[in-house]
Motif scaffolding. Structure first.
Motif, PDB file in Angstrom:
ATOM      1  N   GLY A  80       0.800  -1.219   0.000  1.00  0.00           N
ATOM      2  CA  GLY A  80       0.000   0.000   0.000  1.00  0.00           C
ATOM      3  C   GLY A  80       0.831   1.266   0.000  1.00  0.00           C
ATOM      4  N   ALA A  81       0.521   2.175   0.910  1.00  0.00           N
ATOM      5  CA  ALA A  81       1.171   3.488   0.958  1.00  0.00           C
ATOM      6  C   ALA A  81       2.630   3.413   1.383  1.00  0.00           C
ATOM      7  CB  ALA A  81       0.399   4.405   1.905  1.00  0.00           C
ATOM      8  N   ASN A  82       3.072   2.275   1.874  1.00  0.00           N
ATOM      9  CA  ASN A  82       4.482   2.115   2.255  1.00  0.00           C
ATOM     10  C   ASN A  82       5.379   1.790   1.054  1.00  0.00           C
ATOM     11  OD1 ASN A  82       4.225   2.590   5.039  1.00  0.00           O
ATOM     12  ND2 ASN A  82       3.494   0.499   5.368  1.00  0.00           N
ATOM     13  N   GLN A  83       4.781   1.629  -0.111  1.00  0.00           N
ATOM     14  CA  GLN A  83       5.537   1.263  -1.303  1.00  0.00           C
ATOM     15  C   GLN A  83       6.011   2.515  -2.046  1.00  0.00           C
ATOM     16  OE1 GLN A  83       6.217  -2.129  -2.389  1.00  0.00           O
ATOM     17  NE2 GLN A  83       7.707  -0.856  -3.476  1.00  0.00           N
ATOM     18  N   VAL A  84       7.263   2.465  -2.510  1.00  0.00           N
ATOM     19  CA  VAL A  84       7.842   3.515  -3.352  1.00  0.00           C
ATOM     20  C   VAL A  84       8.414   2.848  -4.591  1.00  0.00           C
ATOM     21  CG1 VAL A  84       9.517   5.407  -3.499  1.00  0.00           C
ATOM     22  CG2 VAL A  84       8.440   4.864  -1.298  1.00  0.00           C
ATOM     23  N   PHE A  85       8.230   3.467  -5.749  1.00  0.00           N
ATOM     24  CA  PHE A  85       8.823   2.986  -6.991  1.00  0.00           C
ATOM     25  C   PHE A  85       9.973   3.909  -7.400  1.00  0.00           C
ATOM     26  CE2 PHE A  85       4.739   0.921  -8.972  1.00  0.00           C
ATOM     27  CZ  PHE A  85       4.742  -0.024  -7.954  1.00  0.00           C
ATOM     28  N   GLY A  86      10.848   3.386  -8.227  1.00  0.00           N
ATOM     29  CA  GLY A  86      11.913   4.197  -8.813  1.00  0.00           C
ATOM     30  C   GLY A  86      12.487   3.457  -9.995  1.00  0.00           C
ATOM     31  N   CYS A  87      13.159   4.200 -10.894  1.00  0.00           N
ATOM     32  CA  CYS A  87      13.674   3.521 -12.080  1.00  0.00           C
ATOM     33  C   CYS A  87      14.830   4.282 -12.714  1.00  0.00           C
ATOM     34  CB  CYS A  87      12.564   3.310 -13.113  1.00  0.00           C
ATOM     35  SG  CYS A  87      11.829   4.827 -13.742  1.00  0.00           S
ATOM     36  N   GLU A  88      15.632   3.516 -13.441  1.00  0.00           N
ATOM     37  CA  GLU A  88      16.737   4.053 -14.223  1.00  0.00           C
ATOM     38  C   GLU A  88      16.250   4.934 -15.359  1.00  0.00           C
ATOM     39  OE1 GLU A  88      20.107   2.313 -17.346  1.00  0.00           O
ATOM     40  OE2 GLU A  88      18.754   0.928 -16.334  1.00  0.00           O
ATOM     41  N   MET A  89      15.053   4.684 -15.863  1.00  0.00           N
ATOM     42  CA  MET A  89      14.598   5.281 -17.114  1.00  0.00           C
ATOM     43  C   MET A  89      14.246   6.762 -17.002  1.00  0.00           C
ATOM     44  SD  MET A  89      13.841   2.029 -16.577  1.00  0.00           S
ATOM     45  CE  MET A  89      14.838   0.684 -17.208  1.00  0.00           C
ATOM     46  N   PHE A  90      14.173   7.283 -15.779  1.00  0.00           N
ATOM     47  CA  PHE A  90      14.025   8.714 -15.577  1.00  0.00           C
ATOM     48  C   PHE A  90      15.250   9.237 -14.835  1.00  0.00           C
ATOM     49  CE2 PHE A  90       9.568   7.860 -16.445  1.00  0.00           C
ATOM     50  CZ  PHE A  90       9.187   8.990 -17.159  1.00  0.00           C
ATOM     51  N   GLU A  91      15.789  10.349 -15.324  1.00  0.00           N
ATOM     52  CA  GLU A  91      16.968  10.960 -14.705  1.00  0.00           C
ATOM     53  C   GLU A  91      16.538  11.958 -13.643  1.00  0.00           C
ATOM     54  OE1 GLU A  91      19.072  12.403 -18.153  1.00  0.00           O
ATOM     55  OE2 GLU A  91      19.032  10.396 -19.039  1.00  0.00           O
ATOM     56  N   ALA A 132       1.641   3.132 -10.155  1.00  0.00           N
ATOM     57  CA  ALA A 132       1.934   4.055  -9.055  1.00  0.00           C
ATOM     58  C   ALA A 132       0.959   5.229  -9.038  1.00  0.00           C
ATOM     59  CB  ALA A 132       3.372   4.552  -9.172  1.00  0.00           C
ATOM     60  N   LYS A 133       0.662   5.756 -10.203  1.00  0.00           N
ATOM     61  CA  LYS A 133      -0.256   6.903 -10.295  1.00  0.00           C
ATOM     62  C   LYS A 133      -1.622   6.551  -9.727  1.00  0.00           C
ATOM     63  CE  LYS A 133      -1.773  10.347 -13.736  1.00  0.00           C
ATOM     64  NZ  LYS A 133      -3.224  10.301 -13.629  1.00  0.00           N
ATOM     65  N   ASN A 134      -2.128   5.382 -10.093  1.00  0.00           N
ATOM     66  CA  ASN A 134      -3.445   4.950  -9.617  1.00  0.00           C
ATOM     67  C   ASN A 134      -3.442   4.665  -8.119  1.00  0.00           C
ATOM     68  OD1 ASN A 134      -4.483   5.150 -12.223  1.00  0.00           O
ATOM     69  ND2 ASN A 134      -4.017   3.009 -12.710  1.00  0.00           N
ATOM     70  N   ALA A 135      -2.286   4.234  -7.612  1.00  0.00           N
ATOM     71  CA  ALA A 135      -2.180   3.918  -6.182  1.00  0.00           C
ATOM     72  C   ALA A 135      -1.743   5.125  -5.353  1.00  0.00           C
ATOM     73  CB  ALA A 135      -1.193   2.772  -5.970  1.00  0.00           C
ATOM     74  N   GLU A 136      -1.437   6.235  -6.038  1.00  0.00           N
ATOM     75  CA  GLU A 136      -1.001   7.473  -5.383  1.00  0.00           C
ATOM     76  C   GLU A 136       0.261   7.263  -4.550  1.00  0.00           C
ATOM     77  OE1 GLU A 136      -4.427   8.940  -3.266  1.00  0.00           O
ATOM     78  OE2 GLU A 136      -5.355   9.702  -5.097  1.00  0.00           O
ATOM     79  N   ILE A 137       1.232   6.572  -5.154  1.00  0.00           N
ATOM     80  CA  ILE A 137       2.523   6.381  -4.499  1.00  0.00           C
ATOM     81  C   ILE A 137       3.615   7.029  -5.351  1.00  0.00           C
ATOM     82  CG2 ILE A 137       1.775   4.243  -3.372  1.00  0.00           C
ATOM     83  CD1 ILE A 137       3.463   2.720  -5.424  1.00  0.00           C
ATOM     84  N   PRO A 138       4.758   7.369  -4.749  1.00  0.00           N
ATOM     85  CA  PRO A 138       5.807   8.085  -5.485  1.00  0.00           C
ATOM     86  C   PRO A 138       6.540   7.184  -6.486  1.00  0.00           C
ATOM     87  CG  PRO A 138       6.081   8.294  -3.087  1.00  0.00           C
ATOM     88  CD  PRO A 138       5.079   7.212  -3.326  1.00  0.00           C
ATOM     89  N   VAL A 139       7.058   7.826  -7.530  1.00  0.00           N
ATOM     90  CA  VAL A 139       8.016   7.208  -8.443  1.00  0.00           C
ATOM     91  C   VAL A 139       9.232   8.130  -8.472  1.00  0.00           C
ATOM     92  CG1 VAL A 139       8.513   6.371 -10.765  1.00  0.00           C
ATOM     93  CG2 VAL A 139       6.179   6.216  -9.858  1.00  0.00           C
ATOM     94  N   ILE A 140      10.395   7.590  -8.168  1.00  0.00           N
ATOM     95  CA  ILE A 140      11.604   8.404  -8.054  1.00  0.00           C
ATOM     96  C   ILE A 140      12.451   8.260  -9.315  1.00  0.00           C
ATOM     97  CG2 ILE A 140      13.632   8.931  -6.655  1.00  0.00           C
ATOM     98  CD1 ILE A 140      10.851   9.324  -5.281  1.00  0.00           C
ATOM     99  N   ALA A 213      21.713   4.557  -6.454  1.00  0.00           N
ATOM    100  CA  ALA A 213      21.701   4.129  -5.055  1.00  0.00           C
ATOM    101  C   ALA A 213      21.426   5.303  -4.123  1.00  0.00           C
ATOM    102  CB  ALA A 213      23.036   3.472  -4.703  1.00  0.00           C
ATOM    103  N   TYR A 214      22.037   6.439  -4.423  1.00  0.00           N
ATOM    104  CA  TYR A 214      21.859   7.639  -3.595  1.00  0.00           C
ATOM    105  C   TYR A 214      20.387   8.070  -3.562  1.00  0.00           C
ATOM    106  CZ  TYR A 214      21.995  12.630  -2.429  1.00  0.00           C
ATOM    107  OH  TYR A 214      21.759  13.854  -1.877  1.00  0.00           O
ATOM    108  N   HIS A 215      19.751   8.116  -4.733  1.00  0.00           N
ATOM    109  CA  HIS A 215      18.354   8.573  -4.770  1.00  0.00           C
ATOM    110  C   HIS A 215      17.390   7.523  -4.214  1.00  0.00           C
ATOM    111  CE1 HIS A 215      18.929  12.443  -6.605  1.00  0.00           C
ATOM    112  NE2 HIS A 215      19.736  11.917  -7.513  1.00  0.00           N
ATOM    113  N   ILE A 216      17.758   6.259  -4.330  1.00  0.00           N
ATOM    114  CA  ILE A 216      16.932   5.222  -3.688  1.00  0.00           C
ATOM    115  C   ILE A 216      16.930   5.427  -2.180  1.00  0.00           C
ATOM    116  CG2 ILE A 216      16.815   2.758  -3.131  1.00  0.00           C
ATOM    117  CD1 ILE A 216      17.801   2.211  -6.012  1.00  0.00           C
TER     118      ILE A 216
END
Length: 290
Positions: A80-91, A132-140, A213-216
């Motif tokens: 749920g709200a404890n989940q955060v996403f992130g990816c290489e594909m966005f700088e 993530a958008k539908n779940a209202e959680i961040p994407v880094i 790693a730093y931004h994660i």
């Protein structure tokens, strides 16, 4: 439908079904680090227990993208709200417009118009962003701006020192920790000299890993779950991003998923042992996304 056409169609369907049952190969399978079979349910359960999941994809591999999407949905269901996403594909310098999309302030086309999205963004990555958008959680947006990776390739880590404070905000603290004996960098160093790439090629890889790693970690805290997807070389054998994460916080529970392509997908080739706690083997002849 006339009798001849109906009979011919039934014959074709029977032949096709029989051919597939006898001849069709296994298109993909899951294995643990030593080549024992894994179920998808086990992969999901193990990933859900980790602080940080690094899904190492092959960028044009259809199985990678399919399972990345499914894992995203499963982790949101569990965390749920404890989940955060992130990816290489966005700088990192794309974070603002990514946030604006997640908040519904701009549409997806604005992200594409802004520039810098990968050519397979719409088909392979946007569906995960939308989870993530539908779940209202961040994407880094975790990756280093590519111009700074190019700077390291040309001038080494020293080139970063000349950047403005505003630019340095996208980077990990300088000077960047670097160990040329870590296998992923040692291999790149050997290959770069063979191809005249020079000693800065693995450093350009390392600044990407260190920045991700730093931004994660900047966006993770105890009790949160961070799900990150990236090229497999950035996390294989718990190196790359995972190595930097461990330097910053040795207590982290990191779950590495890797993807490989093989001639046969029903076993794990020995040279692929140890690439991750879970290894997705994809048939190399399976259609790619681009």
């Amino acid at each position: 439908m006339n009798t001849w056409f109906r009979s011919s169609l039934l014959l074709l369907l029977c032949y096709t079904a029989q051919s597939f049952s006898v001849l069709s190969p296994v298109s993909h399978a899951w294995f643990d680090s030593q080549g024992a079979a894994l179920s998808w349910e086990t992969v999901v359960s193990q990933a859900a227990e980790a602080d940080i999941v690094l899904f190492g994809e092959l960028h044009n591999n259809a199985h990678s993208h399919w399972y990345e999407h499914m894992l995203a949905e499963e982790l949101v269901k569990r965390n749920g709200a404890n989940q955060v996403f992130g990816c290489e594909m966005f700088e990192a310098d794309q974070q603002l417009i990514l946030n604006e999309y997640l908040q519904g302030l701009v549409d997806s086309k604005k992200i594409e118009d802004f520039g810098g999205t990968w050519k397979n963004y719409k088909n392979d990555y946007k569906p995960i962003i939308d989870v993530a958008k539908n779940a209202e959680i961040p994407v880094i947006a975790t990756n280093v701006p590519r111009r700074y990776a190019s700077l390291v390739y040309s001038h080494g880590f020293e080139g970063l020192e000349s950047l403005s404070p505003e630019a340095k905000a996208y980077l990990p603290p300088l000077p960047v920790l670097y160990d040329s004996t870590v296998k992923c960098y040692a291999d790149l160093l050997q290959n770069s000299f063979a191809g005249h790439g020079g000693s800065n090629m693995p450093k350009a890889q390392a600044i990407k890993d260190a920045t991700m790693a730093y931004h994660i970690l900047k966006n993770w805290e105890k009790g949160k779950k961070f799900y990150h997807w990236n090229g497999a070389y950035h996390s294989n054998r718990t190196e790359g991003i995972a190595w930097y994460l461990k330097q910053l916080n040795p207590e982290l529970k990191i779950y590495v998923i890797s993807t490989v392509e093989q001639e046969q997908a029903n076993t794990l080739n020995k040279e692929n042992n140890g690439l991750g706690q879970a290894i997705l083997v994809s048939l190399e002849t399976f259609p790619h996304t681009y």
